[in-house]
Design a protein around this motif. Structure first.
Motif, PDB file in Angstrom:
ATOM      1  N   VAL A   1     -38.794 133.623  63.651  1.00  0.00           N
ATOM      2  CA  VAL A   1     -38.451 134.803  64.441  1.00  0.00           C
ATOM      3  C   VAL A   1     -36.957 135.081  64.376  1.00  0.00           C
ATOM      4  O   VAL A   1     -36.535 136.244  64.366  1.00  0.00           O
ATOM      5  CB  VAL A   1     -38.916 134.641  65.893  1.00  0.00           C
ATOM      6  CG1 VAL A   1     -38.510 135.844  66.738  1.00  0.00           C
ATOM      7  CG2 VAL A   1     -40.429 134.470  65.951  1.00  0.00           C
ATOM      8  N   GLY A   2     -36.135 134.026  64.295  1.00  0.00           N
ATOM      9  CA  GLY A   2     -34.689 134.235  64.185  1.00  0.00           C
ATOM     10  C   GLY A   2     -34.320 135.017  62.943  1.00  0.00           C
ATOM     11  O   GLY A   2     -33.501 135.944  62.987  1.00  0.00           O
ATOM     12  N   MET A   3     -34.946 134.691  61.816  1.00  0.00           N
ATOM     13  CA  MET A   3     -34.686 135.425  60.584  1.00  0.00           C
ATOM     14  C   MET A   3     -35.199 136.857  60.682  1.00  0.00           C
ATOM     15  O   MET A   3     -34.553 137.803  60.221  1.00  0.00           O
ATOM     16  CB  MET A   3     -35.334 134.700  59.403  1.00  0.00           C
ATOM     17  CG  MET A   3     -34.704 133.355  59.084  1.00  0.00           C
ATOM     18  SD  MET A   3     -35.609 132.444  57.808  1.00  0.00           S
ATOM     19  CE  MET A   3     -35.468 133.586  56.427  1.00  0.00           C
ATOM     20  N   GLY A   4     -36.375 137.015  61.281  1.00  0.00           N
ATOM     21  CA  GLY A   4     -36.942 138.364  61.403  1.00  0.00           C
ATOM     22  C   GLY A   4     -36.129 139.271  62.297  1.00  0.00           C
ATOM     23  O   GLY A   4     -35.795 140.402  61.925  1.00  0.00           O
ATOM     24  N   THR A   5     -35.758 138.789  63.471  1.00  0.00           N
ATOM     25  CA  THR A   5     -34.968 139.624  64.384  1.00  0.00           C
ATOM     26  C   THR A   5     -33.561 139.846  63.846  1.00  0.00           C
ATOM     27  O   THR A   5     -32.968 140.905  64.061  1.00  0.00           O
ATOM     28  CB  THR A   5     -34.900 138.982  65.774  1.00  0.00           C
ATOM     29  OG1 THR A   5     -34.423 137.630  65.656  1.00  0.00           O
ATOM     30  CG2 THR A   5     -36.258 138.980  66.453  1.00  0.00           C
ATOM     31  N   GLY A   6     -33.015 138.845  63.119  1.00  0.00           N
ATOM     32  CA  GLY A   6     -31.691 139.016  62.531  1.00  0.00           C
ATOM     33  C   GLY A   6     -31.646 140.145  61.527  1.00  0.00           C
ATOM     34  O   GLY A   6     -30.632 140.846  61.398  1.00  0.00           O
ATOM     35  N   ALA A   7     -32.763 140.347  60.804  1.00  0.00           N
ATOM     36  CA  ALA A   7     -32.828 141.448  59.838  1.00  0.00           C
ATOM     37  C   ALA A   7     -32.830 142.800  60.521  1.00  0.00           C
ATOM     38  O   ALA A   7     -32.523 143.825  59.893  1.00  0.00           O
ATOM     39  CB  ALA A   7     -34.077 141.302  58.965  1.00  0.00           C
ATOM     40  N   MET A   8     -33.197 142.828  61.797  1.00  0.00           N
ATOM     41  CA  MET A   8     -33.276 144.094  62.531  1.00  0.00           C
ATOM     42  C   MET A   8     -32.214 144.172  63.616  1.00  0.00           C
ATOM     43  O   MET A   8     -32.399 144.841  64.639  1.00  0.00           O
ATOM     44  CB  MET A   8     -34.677 144.247  63.134  1.00  0.00           C
ATOM     45  CG  MET A   8     -35.755 144.376  62.078  1.00  0.00           C
ATOM     46  SD  MET A   8     -37.430 144.457  62.744  1.00  0.00           S
ATOM     47  CE  MET A   8     -37.690 142.749  63.216  1.00  0.00           C
ATOM     48  N   SER A   9     -31.090 143.517  63.388  1.00  0.00           N
ATOM     49  CA  SER A   9     -30.005 143.556  64.353  1.00  0.00           C
ATOM     50  C   SER A   9     -29.076 144.720  64.030  1.00  0.00           C
ATOM     51  O   SER A   9     -29.491 145.729  63.448  1.00  0.00           O
ATOM     52  CB  SER A   9     -29.255 142.217  64.339  1.00  0.00           C
ATOM     53  OG  SER A   9     -28.715 141.966  63.059  1.00  0.00           O
ATOM     54  N   MET A  10     -27.816 144.580  64.361  1.00  0.00           N
ATOM     55  CA  MET A  10     -26.893 145.699  64.218  1.00  0.00           C
ATOM     56  C   MET A  10     -26.624 146.088  62.767  1.00  0.00           C
ATOM     57  O   MET A  10     -26.179 147.196  62.482  1.00  0.00           O
ATOM     58  CB  MET A  10     -25.571 145.362  64.910  1.00  0.00           C
ATOM     59  CG  MET A  10     -25.676 145.194  66.425  1.00  0.00           C
ATOM     60  SD  MET A  10     -26.268 146.690  67.249  1.00  0.00           S
ATOM     61  CE  MET A  10     -27.984 146.258  67.542  1.00  0.00           C
ATOM     62  N   GLY A  11     -26.904 145.191  61.812  1.00  0.00           N
ATOM     63  CA  GLY A  11     -26.769 145.561  60.405  1.00  0.00           C
ATOM     64  C   GLY A  11     -27.699 146.691  60.020  1.00  0.00           C
ATOM     65  O   GLY A  11     -27.341 147.565  59.214  1.00  0.00           O
TER      66      GLY A  11
END
Length: 445
Positions: A121-131
């Motif tokens: 989930v950390g990788m998944g949510t990181g892909a949809m963060s402010m980037g």
């Protein structure tokens, strides 16, 4: 004449809603869907502890892994979007969030929680963060770019406000597994919308970005070559040679320290130290989230009209002043002055994001999403340092007062750093980019 040879003014030629707005809507829903998990740990930690008997430290460790990856995944996901396109990366990221939320309903060991909650989930949510926000607004908007940045940034807070009461009700009445299922379903539901409307670039539809001037070519810039990891690290290497990058990194790390790391983590126990009931303190923190939505959207609107450096200097100065006052506002009951603090801090919570993205775009051009991914990583690392440091201060001194004062001073330092930022003007920046798209000597002006 081929599609990429012609030029168009998209809004006037279509006579309809520009597709950029549909892209923004789907991005908003995507971030809300991903935000479902951001509400999950607070709701499910106690039920998991009760059922499995795992220490809170073990469960919190899974959340910590998630927070670190949430920040560190941002620049690499931005690089993947450059190479593979937004649509593919976000669709896969949503599936990761769904799978990572679903699998724990069958887990029996704590390492499985760390694997699912922390890594997947950390990788998944990181892909949809402010980037993601920086990428979408940079490709699809010229006009209203700051406003859209503010709206999309607020989507994360909106998602948590939507999901938190729902997940809490499900966990209480139907067990924690039902809440995990709801989170998985929410993330998966957005995937068809992403595949339908989250187009990679306006040129895919034969259009220019919303608000692009007449004569702007439809063709998108060439995709960068090389492995996405090399692209992310190469961009970091080149950006790190500029003064503006370190000023952005330093100021945004202070942002993370003074929000998620300090207030988000320690406000409730600090209020409890002064006799305030935990439920009352939690309600105040929830109000911060509500005002956060308004403040971020308004900040985006201001970013379209005011120098981002001036906005950031004002935000950090006022935030520092409020933290100086906070220790004197704690008491065993709710009062007007504390409500005023909550109102202001909520409006200022992530108001820093739109002007920070604007400065990244001004300094680093096409590589701004990747650069901002690294800047956002500093935000998360700053939050982690503050979360740990404030806890140590409380353990050693028996009070949080020193933590609030140190954070206040750091906010004033961040304000000075923002004023010191000098970015290349767009016309000059376009002629001075190196192979990674980073403006050479961006801070030399």
């Amino acid at each position: 004449m081929t599609l990429t040879d012609r030029t168009v003014d998209a809004p006037s030629q279509t006579g309809r809603i520009h597709p950029a707005w549909w892209v923004a809507v789907v991005t908003f829903l995507t971030i809300i869907g991903a935000a479902g998990f951001r509400s999950t740990p607070g709701v499910l930690m106690t039920p998991l502890h009760d059922e499995f008997g795992w220490p809170m430290g073990v469960i919190g460790g899974a959340v910590s892994v998630n927070l670190v990856l949430f920040g560190l995944a941002a620049p690499f996901s931005a690089a993947l979007m450059e190479r593979l396109g937004i649509q593919r990366v976000i669709a896969v990221a949503l599936v990761l969030v769904s799978v990572g939320s679903l699998l724990p309903i069958w887990m029996t060991q704590s390492w499985q929680l760390v694997l699912c909650w922390g890594i997947v989930v950390g990788m998944g949510t990181g892909a949809m963060s402010m980037g993601l926000v920086a990428t979408v607004t940079g490709r699809w908007f010229v006009a209203r770019r700051g406003l859209v940045t503010g709206i999309l940034t607020a989507a994360g807070a909106s998602g948590q406000l939507i999901f938190l009461p729902v997940l809490a009700w499900l966990a209480e009445h139907h067990g924690w597994r039902s809440a995990a299922l709801a989170t998985a379903a929410a993330a998966l539901t957005v995937v068809p919308l992403v595949l339908w409307k989250l187009h990679d670039h306006p040129s895919v539809l034969g259009l220019t970005a919303y608000g692009a001037s007449d004569g702007t070519p439809v063709a998108r810039p060439p995709r960068p070559t090389g492995h996405p990891v090399h692209l992310a690290l190469g961009t970091l290497r080149d950006a790190a040679r500029t003064r503006v990058f370190w000023l952005l990194v330093g100021s945004f790390a202070v942002c993370g320290m003074s929000t998620n790391g300090l207030v988000g983590t320690h406000f409730i126990p600090a209020a409890h130290d002064h006799g305030m009931p935990t439920t009352t303190a939690a309600g105040l923190l929830a109000l911060v989230g509500i005002f956060d939505v308004v403040g971020t959207v308004f900040s985006g609107w201001l970013t379209d009209r005011i120098d981002p450096r001036v906005l950031l200097a004002a935000y950090y100065t006022l935030r520092g002043a409020s933290l100086f006052l906070l220790p004197s506002l704690f008491s065993d009951h709710m009062h007007v002055n504390m409500l005023a603090f909550v109102l202001f801090y909520g409006l200022d919570w992530v108001a820093t994001v739109p002007p920070t993205i604007a400065l990244c775009r001004s300094a680093f051009g096409d590589r701004a999403p990747i650069v901002f991914g690294w800047v956002f990583a500093s935000h998360q690392l700053g939050a982690a340092v503050a979360a740990l440091g404030a806890g140590l201060v409380r353990d050693q001194l028996g009070t949080y007062d020193l933590a609030w004062y140190v954070a206040a001073v750091l906010c004033l330092v961040a304000a000075v750093m923002c004023v010191a930022i000098r970015t290349a003007r767009p016309a000059e920046a376009s002629s001075r980019r190196n192979g990674s798209g980073v403006v050479e000597d961006a801070a030399a002006e």
